[in-house]
Scaffold this active site. Structure first.
Site, PDB file in Angstrom:
ATOM      1  CG  HIS A   1      -9.050  -6.935   4.883  1.00  0.00           C
ATOM      2  ND1 HIS A   1      -7.912  -7.049   5.660  1.00  0.00           N
ATOM      3  CD2 HIS A   1      -9.750  -5.880   5.376  1.00  0.00           C
ATOM      4  CE1 HIS A   1      -7.925  -6.093   6.579  1.00  0.00           C
ATOM      5  NE2 HIS A   1      -9.025  -5.370   6.427  1.00  0.00           N
ATOM      6  CG  HIS A   2     -13.438  -7.417   1.105  1.00  0.00           C
ATOM      7  ND1 HIS A   2     -13.159  -6.826  -0.093  1.00  0.00           N
ATOM      8  CD2 HIS A   2     -13.307  -6.443   2.043  1.00  0.00           C
ATOM      9  CE1 HIS A   2     -12.900  -5.550   0.085  1.00  0.00           C
ATOM     10  NE2 HIS A   2     -12.971  -5.290   1.384  1.00  0.00           N
TER      11      HIS A   2
ATOM     12  N   GLY B   1     -11.301   7.420   5.225  1.00  0.00           N
ATOM     13  CA  GLY B   1     -11.236   6.009   5.620  1.00  0.00           C
ATOM     14  C   GLY B   1     -10.464   5.195   4.595  1.00  0.00           C
ATOM     15  CB  THR B   2      -9.590   5.878   1.056  1.00  0.00           C
ATOM     16  OG1 THR B   2     -10.903   6.345   0.851  1.00  0.00           O
ATOM     17  CG2 THR B   2      -9.109   5.067  -0.124  1.00  0.00           C
TER      18      THR B   2
ATOM     19  CG  MET C   1     -16.098   0.898   3.640  1.00  0.00           C
ATOM     20  SD  MET C   1     -16.510   0.707   5.380  1.00  0.00           S
ATOM     21  CE  MET C   1     -15.670   2.113   6.098  1.00  0.00           C
TER      22      MET C   1
ATOM     23  N   GLY D   1      -4.188  -1.164   5.783  1.00  0.00           N
ATOM     24  CA  GLY D   1      -3.777   0.029   6.522  1.00  0.00           C
ATOM     25  C   GLY D   1      -3.736  -0.242   8.021  1.00  0.00           C
ATOM     26  CB  THR D   2      -5.974  -2.200  10.261  1.00  0.00           C
ATOM     27  OG1 THR D   2      -7.082  -1.435   9.816  1.00  0.00           O
ATOM     28  CG2 THR D   2      -6.101  -2.494  11.739  1.00  0.00           C
TER      29      THR D   2
ATOM     30  CE  LYS E   1      -7.175  -3.826   2.932  1.00  0.00           C
ATOM     31  NZ  LYS E   1      -7.668  -2.454   2.798  1.00  0.00           N
TER      32      LYS E   1
ATOM     33  N   GLY F   1     -19.893   2.901  -3.224  1.00  0.00           N
ATOM     34  CA  GLY F   1     -19.121   1.731  -2.770  1.00  0.00           C
ATOM     35  C   GLY F   1     -19.735   1.083  -1.531  1.00  0.00           C
TER      36      GLY F   1
ATOM     37  CB  ALA G   1     -21.871   8.087  -2.264  1.00  0.00           C
TER      38      ALA G   1
HETATM   39  P1  NAP Z   1     -15.543  -0.153  -2.901  1.00  0.00           P
HETATM   40  O1  NAP Z   1     -16.782  -0.916  -2.635  1.00  0.00           O
HETATM   41  O2  NAP Z   1     -14.699  -0.529  -4.086  1.00  0.00           O
HETATM   42  O3  NAP Z   1     -15.945   1.377  -3.024  1.00  0.00           O
HETATM   43  C1  NAP Z   1     -15.140   2.371  -3.537  1.00  0.00           C
HETATM   44  C2  NAP Z   1     -16.041   3.309  -4.314  1.00  0.00           C
HETATM   45  O4  NAP Z   1     -15.299   4.460  -4.677  1.00  0.00           O
HETATM   46  C3  NAP Z   1     -16.565   2.672  -5.621  1.00  0.00           C
HETATM   47  O5  NAP Z   1     -17.936   2.943  -5.747  1.00  0.00           O
HETATM   48  C4  NAP Z   1     -15.751   3.400  -6.692  1.00  0.00           C
HETATM   49  O6  NAP Z   1     -16.462   3.490  -7.912  1.00  0.00           O
HETATM   50  C5  NAP Z   1     -15.581   4.747  -6.040  1.00  0.00           C
HETATM   51  N1  NAP Z   1     -14.480   5.537  -6.573  1.00  0.00           N
HETATM   52  C6  NAP Z   1     -13.301   5.102  -7.077  1.00  0.00           C
HETATM   53  N2  NAP Z   1     -12.558   6.148  -7.461  1.00  0.00           N
HETATM   54  C7  NAP Z   1     -13.296   7.252  -7.209  1.00  0.00           C
HETATM   55  C8  NAP Z   1     -13.073   8.647  -7.388  1.00  0.00           C
HETATM   56  N3  NAP Z   1     -11.954   9.104  -7.934  1.00  0.00           N
HETATM   57  N4  NAP Z   1     -14.039   9.510  -7.007  1.00  0.00           N
HETATM   58  C9  NAP Z   1     -15.182   9.068  -6.459  1.00  0.00           C
HETATM   59  N5  NAP Z   1     -15.477   7.752  -6.289  1.00  0.00           N
HETATM   60  C10 NAP Z   1     -14.519   6.868  -6.642  1.00  0.00           C
HETATM   61  O7  NAP Z   1     -14.565  -0.197  -1.646  1.00  0.00           O
HETATM   62  P2  NAP Z   1     -14.956  -0.212  -0.095  1.00  0.00           P
HETATM   63  O8  NAP Z   1     -14.913  -1.599   0.425  1.00  0.00           O
HETATM   64  O9  NAP Z   1     -16.158   0.615   0.113  1.00  0.00           O
HETATM   65  O10 NAP Z   1     -13.691   0.522   0.507  1.00  0.00           O
HETATM   66  C11 NAP Z   1     -13.357   1.845   0.150  1.00  0.00           C
HETATM   67  C12 NAP Z   1     -12.048   2.234   0.828  1.00  0.00           C
HETATM   68  O11 NAP Z   1     -12.240   2.250   2.247  1.00  0.00           O
HETATM   69  C13 NAP Z   1     -10.896   1.234   0.580  1.00  0.00           C
HETATM   70  O12 NAP Z   1      -9.681   1.952   0.512  1.00  0.00           O
HETATM   71  C14 NAP Z   1     -10.893   0.367   1.821  1.00  0.00           C
HETATM   72  O13 NAP Z   1      -9.621  -0.181   2.098  1.00  0.00           O
HETATM   73  C15 NAP Z   1     -11.274   1.402   2.862  1.00  0.00           C
HETATM   74  N6  NAP Z   1     -11.870   0.867   4.081  1.00  0.00           N
HETATM   75  C16 NAP Z   1     -11.623   1.557   5.212  1.00  0.00           C
HETATM   76  C17 NAP Z   1     -12.187   1.189   6.402  1.00  0.00           C
HETATM   77  C18 NAP Z   1     -11.911   2.009   7.627  1.00  0.00           C
HETATM   78  O14 NAP Z   1     -12.407   1.651   8.697  1.00  0.00           O
HETATM   79  N7  NAP Z   1     -11.129   3.075   7.523  1.00  0.00           N
HETATM   80  C19 NAP Z   1     -13.022   0.064   6.448  1.00  0.00           C
HETATM   81  C20 NAP Z   1     -13.293  -0.636   5.262  1.00  0.00           C
HETATM   82  C21 NAP Z   1     -12.719  -0.201   4.083  1.00  0.00           C
HETATM   83  P3  NAP Z   1     -16.254   2.349  -9.045  1.00  0.00           P
HETATM   84  O15 NAP Z   1     -16.563   1.053  -8.373  1.00  0.00           O
HETATM   85  O16 NAP Z   1     -17.243   2.721 -10.106  1.00  0.00           O
HETATM   86  O17 NAP Z   1     -14.843   2.458  -9.504  1.00  0.00           O
END
Ligand code: NAP
Length: 266
Positions: free
Chosen positions: A155-156, A99-100, A14, A165-166, A159, A12, A10
């Site tokens: 991507h940014h 979504g991860t 996304m 994944g897409t 990543k 992060g 939550a």
């Molecule tokens: P992000 O900003 O790095 O957010 C990830 C969050 O998850 C961070 O707050 C992180 O905390 C937290 N986290 C890490 N390990 C965890 C755990 N074991 N338990 C709970 N929280 C944990 O990344 P994002 O850009 O939001 O992207 C997140 C994922 O979604 C990535 O895999 C990305 O590729 C994917 N994504 C998917 C889509 C889709 O459409 N499906 C679109 C965009 C992104 P810390 O920072 O404190 O480590």
């Protein structure tokens, strides 16, 4: 019936967007959050959300389940934790909406078999943006007629996985209609390693990582005297949220794992 939703990730980029989306949705309730840091008691304590966002934070999915009984776990974390979260959620009969990105084929197969046996819904969507799903479908259609394909995904620079994944999902869909074959000159030589990108059954995938980008992909299909380019851009993370809402609603009626939003949009 209100759908009880828990979110992992939550804090992060996304995850924050998903928290606001679920909070605003009248058919859903954000009941809890899964984190791995034992610092905050509720979302409000993170100082990332308004005071009214009081969902409790747990570091253990078992305890989260026992205390808040979610119907769905939305996972937006990291490639390192997503498999364990999804497996444990299925064992606890919480429906995962993931979504991860970053699953291996073996992990996906195992989760698919588990969900089918346990008759529980699960949606894993490498891309929640409806436009991106259409891009994949159109690319699959076009590759029947133009089978020489290269994918450029952008991507940014935060990543963690490459290719995206897409891009993998696009290559996977295209490979179902395109006979595997080597592209380019049979004797081509890379003078710098990686210059021709990753090799997926002869299709090349190029990953660009730059600040300022969100999620962008071009599928290039070349033929004699012609080039077809299919391009999709997500300019902000709002683009993914209608897919998250659709998935949370749809997973409630599934009894198996669905990989890819294209299987749940008409
Ligand atoms: P992000 O900003 O790095 O957010 C990830 C969050 O998850 C961070 O707050 C992180 O905390 C937290 N986290 C890490 N390990 C965890 C755990 N074991 N338990 C709970 N929280 C944990 O990344 P994002 O850009 O939001 O992207 C997140 C994922 O979604 C990535 O895999 C990305 O590729 C994917 N994504 C998917 C889509 C889709 O459409 N499906 C679109 C965009 C992104 P810390 O920072 O404190 O480590």
């Amino acid at each position: 019936m209100t759908i009880r939703v828990a979110i992992a990730g939550a804090r992060g980029r996304m995850g924050q967007e998903a928290v606001h989306t679920i909070m605003k949705n009248p058919d859903m309730e954000l009941v809890s959050v899964l984190d791995y840091k034992n610092i905050w008691k509720t979302l409000e304590d993170t100082n990332l959300f308004p005071p009214s966002y009081g969902a409790p934070i747990f570091t253990d999915l078992g305890e989260l389940h026992e205390k808040t009984k979610p119907d769905v776990l939305v996972d937006l974390t990291s490639p390192e934790s997503v498999y364990e979260h999804t497996k444990k959620a299925l064992e606890l009969r919480i429906r995962p909406v993931v979504g991860t990105t970053g699953f291996t084929d073996e992990e996906l197969e195992e989760l698919k078999a588990f969900a089918e046996k346990a008759e529980i819904g699960c949606i894993i969507a490498p891309n929640f943006a409806v436009g991106a799903v259409l891009m994949m479908k159109f690319a699959e259609q076009a590759a029947k007629y133009l089978p020489d394909v290269e994918i450029i995904e952008m991507h940014h620079d935060q990543k963690l996985d490459a290719p995206s994944g897409t891009a993998l999902k696009t290559a996977n869909l295209i490979s179902s209609v395109r006979p595997s074959h080597i592209q380019g000159h049979p004797k081509e030589k890379e003078t710098i390693q990686g210059a021709r990108g990753a090799d997926y059954e002869g299709m090349r995938i190029h990953s660009v990582r730059l600040p300022g980008l969100v999620a962008h992909q071009q599928v290039l299909l070349g033929g004699e005297g012609q080039l077809l380019t299919i391009r999709h851009d997500s300019f902000n993370r709002g683009s993914f949220m209608s897919g998250v809402v659709l998935s949370v609603k749809t997973v409630m009626n599934l009894k198996e794992l669905v990989y890819g939003l294209e299987h749940i949009i008409d």
